[in-house]
Write an enzyme that holds these catalytic residues in place. Sequence first.
Site, PDB file in Angstrom:
ATOM      1  N   ASP A   1     -13.680   5.634   3.449  1.00 30.36           N
ATOM      2  CA  ASP A   1     -12.466   5.548   4.255  1.00 30.36           C
ATOM      3  C   ASP A   1     -11.683   6.853   4.247  1.00 30.36           C
ATOM      4  O   ASP A   1     -11.073   7.216   5.246  1.00 30.36           O
ATOM      5  CB  ASP A   1     -11.588   4.397   3.750  1.00 30.36           C
ATOM      6  CG  ASP A   1     -10.396   4.150   4.660  1.00 30.36           C
ATOM      7  OD1 ASP A   1     -10.613   4.046   5.889  1.00 30.36           O
ATOM      8  OD2 ASP A   1      -9.262   4.083   4.162  1.00 30.36           O
ATOM      9  N   ASP A   2     -11.675   7.568   3.131  1.00 32.05           N
ATOM     10  CA  ASP A   2     -10.930   8.829   3.063  1.00 32.05           C
ATOM     11  C   ASP A   2     -11.513   9.858   4.026  1.00 32.05           C
ATOM     12  O   ASP A   2     -10.783  10.671   4.597  1.00 32.05           O
ATOM     13  CB  ASP A   2     -10.967   9.392   1.636  1.00 32.05           C
ATOM     14  CG  ASP A   2     -10.415   8.413   0.628  1.00 32.05           C
ATOM     15  OD1 ASP A   2      -9.247   8.016   0.774  1.00 32.05           O
ATOM     16  OD2 ASP A   2     -11.162   8.011  -0.284  1.00 32.05           O
TER      17      ASP A   2
ATOM     18  N   ASN B   1      -0.534  11.653   1.367  1.00 31.79           N
ATOM     19  CA  ASN B   1       0.122  10.502   0.750  1.00 31.79           C
ATOM     20  C   ASN B   1       0.225  10.697  -0.758  1.00 31.79           C
ATOM     21  O   ASN B   1      -0.578  11.405  -1.345  1.00 31.79           O
ATOM     22  CB  ASN B   1      -0.694   9.230   1.034  1.00 31.79           C
ATOM     23  CG  ASN B   1      -0.550   8.753   2.453  1.00 31.79           C
ATOM     24  OD1 ASN B   1       0.533   8.743   3.003  1.00 31.79           O
ATOM     25  ND2 ASN B   1      -1.663   8.352   3.065  1.00 31.79           N
TER      26      ASN B   1
ATOM     27  N   GLU C   1     -13.859   4.696  -1.953  1.00 33.02           N
ATOM     28  CA  GLU C   1     -12.427   4.970  -1.821  1.00 33.02           C
ATOM     29  C   GLU C   1     -11.933   5.891  -2.935  1.00 33.02           C
ATOM     30  O   GLU C   1     -12.164   5.642  -4.120  1.00 33.02           O
ATOM     31  CB  GLU C   1     -11.653   3.645  -1.890  1.00 33.02           C
ATOM     32  CG  GLU C   1     -10.204   3.748  -1.501  1.00 33.02           C
ATOM     33  CD  GLU C   1     -10.013   3.987  -0.005  1.00 33.02           C
ATOM     34  OE1 GLU C   1      -9.065   4.712   0.354  1.00 33.02           O
ATOM     35  OE2 GLU C   1     -10.815   3.443   0.780  1.00 33.02           O
ATOM     36  N   ASP C   2     -11.273   6.980  -2.549  1.00 37.28           N
ATOM     37  CA  ASP C   2     -10.581   7.875  -3.478  1.00 37.28           C
ATOM     38  C   ASP C   2     -11.484   8.470  -4.557  1.00 37.28           C
ATOM     39  O   ASP C   2     -11.119   8.541  -5.741  1.00 37.28           O
ATOM     40  CB  ASP C   2      -9.375   7.159  -4.110  1.00 37.28           C
ATOM     41  CG  ASP C   2      -8.214   7.057  -3.130  1.00 37.28           C
ATOM     42  OD1 ASP C   2      -8.381   7.481  -1.979  1.00 37.28           O
ATOM     43  OD2 ASP C   2      -7.147   6.554  -3.503  1.00 37.28           O
TER      44      ASP C   2
ATOM     45  N   ARG D   1      -9.509  10.667  -7.512  1.00 37.38           N
ATOM     46  CA  ARG D   1      -8.624  11.343  -6.561  1.00 37.38           C
ATOM     47  C   ARG D   1      -7.794  10.290  -5.846  1.00 37.38           C
ATOM     48  O   ARG D   1      -8.011   9.987  -4.676  1.00 37.38           O
ATOM     49  CB  ARG D   1      -9.453  12.162  -5.561  1.00 37.38           C
ATOM     50  CG  ARG D   1      -8.682  13.279  -4.883  1.00 37.38           C
ATOM     51  CD  ARG D   1      -8.880  13.265  -3.389  1.00 37.38           C
ATOM     52  NE  ARG D   1      -8.308  12.069  -2.774  1.00 37.38           N
ATOM     53  CZ  ARG D   1      -8.399  11.772  -1.485  1.00 37.38           C
ATOM     54  NH1 ARG D   1      -9.067  12.550  -0.671  1.00 37.38           N
ATOM     55  NH2 ARG D   1      -7.852  10.675  -0.984  1.00 37.38           N
TER      56      ARG D   1
ATOM     57  N   TYR E   1       0.842  -1.193   0.000  1.00 41.96           N
ATOM     58  CA  TYR E   1       0.000   0.000   0.000  1.00 41.96           C
ATOM     59  C   TYR E   1       0.877   1.242   0.000  1.00 41.96           C
ATOM     60  O   TYR E   1       1.934   1.250  -0.607  1.00 41.96           O
ATOM     61  CB  TYR E   1      -1.006  -0.045   1.165  1.00 41.96           C
ATOM     62  CG  TYR E   1      -2.186   0.839   0.867  1.00 41.96           C
ATOM     63  CD1 TYR E   1      -3.042   0.534  -0.192  1.00 41.96           C
ATOM     64  CD2 TYR E   1      -2.428   2.003   1.579  1.00 41.96           C
ATOM     65  CE1 TYR E   1      -4.099   1.359  -0.526  1.00 41.96           C
ATOM     66  CE2 TYR E   1      -3.492   2.825   1.256  1.00 41.96           C
ATOM     67  CZ  TYR E   1      -4.323   2.505   0.205  1.00 41.96           C
ATOM     68  OH  TYR E   1      -5.365   3.329  -0.125  1.00 41.96           O
TER      69      TYR E   1
ATOM     70  N   LYS F   1      -6.190  -2.096  -0.628  1.00 48.67           N
ATOM     71  CA  LYS F   1      -6.980  -1.981   0.604  1.00 48.67           C
ATOM     72  C   LYS F   1      -7.506  -3.343   1.049  1.00 48.67           C
ATOM     73  O   LYS F   1      -7.489  -3.679   2.235  1.00 48.67           O
ATOM     74  CB  LYS F   1      -8.151  -1.016   0.391  1.00 48.67           C
ATOM     75  CG  LYS F   1      -7.757   0.455   0.451  1.00 48.67           C
ATOM     76  CD  LYS F   1      -7.593   0.916   1.895  1.00 48.67           C
ATOM     77  CE  LYS F   1      -6.957   2.285   1.962  1.00 48.67           C
ATOM     78  NZ  LYS F   1      -7.894   3.340   2.320  1.00 48.67           N
TER      79      LYS F   1
END
Length: 535
Positions: free
Chosen positions: A257-258, A396, A234-235, A145, A92, A163
């Site tokens: 999660d973000d 990140n 996610e993202d 993103r 990851y 993930k």
Amino acid sequence: MTLKVHELLNNARLNKGTAFTLEEREELGLSGLLPPHVSTMKEQVERALSSIRRKESDIDRYIFLSALQKRNERLYYRLLIDHTKELMPLVYTPTVGQACLEFASIFRETSGFYLSYADKGLIQKRLANWPEQDVRLIVVTDGERILGLGDLGANGMGIPIGKLALYCACAGVKPEQCLPIMLDLGTNNESIRNDPLYLGVPEPRKRGSEYDDFLEEFVRAVEKQFPNALLQFEDFATGNAVNLLEKYRDQLLCFNDDIQGTASVVLAGLMATTRISKIPLQEQRFLFLGAGSAATGIGHLLTTALEREGITTDEARARLFFIDRKGLVTQCRDDLPGHVAPFAANMPPMDLKQAIDTIKPNALIGASGTAGVFTEEIIHTVASCHRNPTIFALSNPTSKAECTAEDAYKFSDGRAIFASGSPFDVVHINGEIKVPGQGNNAYIFPGLGLGAIHGKITRITDDQLITAAQELAGSVSDKQIQHGCLYPPLDEIRNVSVKIAAAVARDAERTGLTSEPVPENFEELLTAELYDPLY
């Protein structure tokens, strides 16, 4: 070669490679197809580690591990579980960022599930093609993103794959219960669209009703095809991320999660800082650099946590300040998105340095995706305000971090309490050893997911996220705190995930959000159920 032999040697879940015994080889028709030595799993792990360590770059190590996952699933997860600290940065963040950038060129063998706009009207039919029916965890992205790298389109598939690998390694979720999904709705990254190797749809992104209708069909198809699954967004870009969470969080078992995972892990880190600074959270001021979904997600959860400490919503929000590309978010601006507006300060406009001088924050939290923005001057300034300032550089991958651990300690004369999104090495300063904490969402989402699927949770709430944060903060030992580390070692992450899962399930049960009672010995039952890859 018989079909049975072909299946054994090419099915990652069944293949043992050189660990097939002589008796198994004879019975299954494998004799002669493998070297004569029968390896133990320990020997295979050592051989794989040796191969990984000989490679010259992290992206080559990532490719090796991806190939191993497709060849021998049990060996792959044995490696991750037994060597989490060494291998998590490869599986990851930060390496997955590079893997997504190079996804088209390093692609070897398909993983996960792809849906494009051409599948509109057929999504449930397409999902039925997935070979596993007992899916409990779905991680989905539209690739807009990816970490701090932006719109990578279908190249973002590396994120759901990574993930879910962490769900298995860090929380013992069974691999066959996991499904990574890419929603390929185009990309506005022209360099990717023009790449002749690009494997996605080389068209601009769908927007508006086309996008919303597709996501609605997707969510409903997931509900019907995989009714027991937790859906993790996610993202997604900030606007879509916020809208999807607000629309669906009370309709089905889902979370982002973000927004929520990041908020919980950062809240845990902030809770742990109080053991160093001796200042309660409700007496602190917090300045965020960044006002996207991650930053405001932290802000909303922190507000709720502060309310639990006995102050009002208005009093809590008055302690939180946000800076975006235009400077301090203030009430004099009329262009604020709904998720940002509650945090607008009744102050004049100012830049980051001016805001620090004026607000004197106890904690400076970076979620900007802008590398090096916490300069020597900025760190000096915040360190002049407090004995032990908190500095979180959360962006990140590592190349996007607001500052390095070394700079945070050096420019604060070793007084800063530091955490980051990506890993940094130990820092020696003033005769002390400082261990930077990594505010990695992997401390939260695996345990949250484990608790959700085994505890029969029906909705994910802020109370559960705060409970998870409290459990994580409480798992940091006094010795780790003495070295400035706000999170437990990664080699303890499976135990931490079980404790988070149990705590979250009991919290959900107390609020009527479980479909079945949680057994008294739930933690013990969870531990016995963890995926433990052995031959």
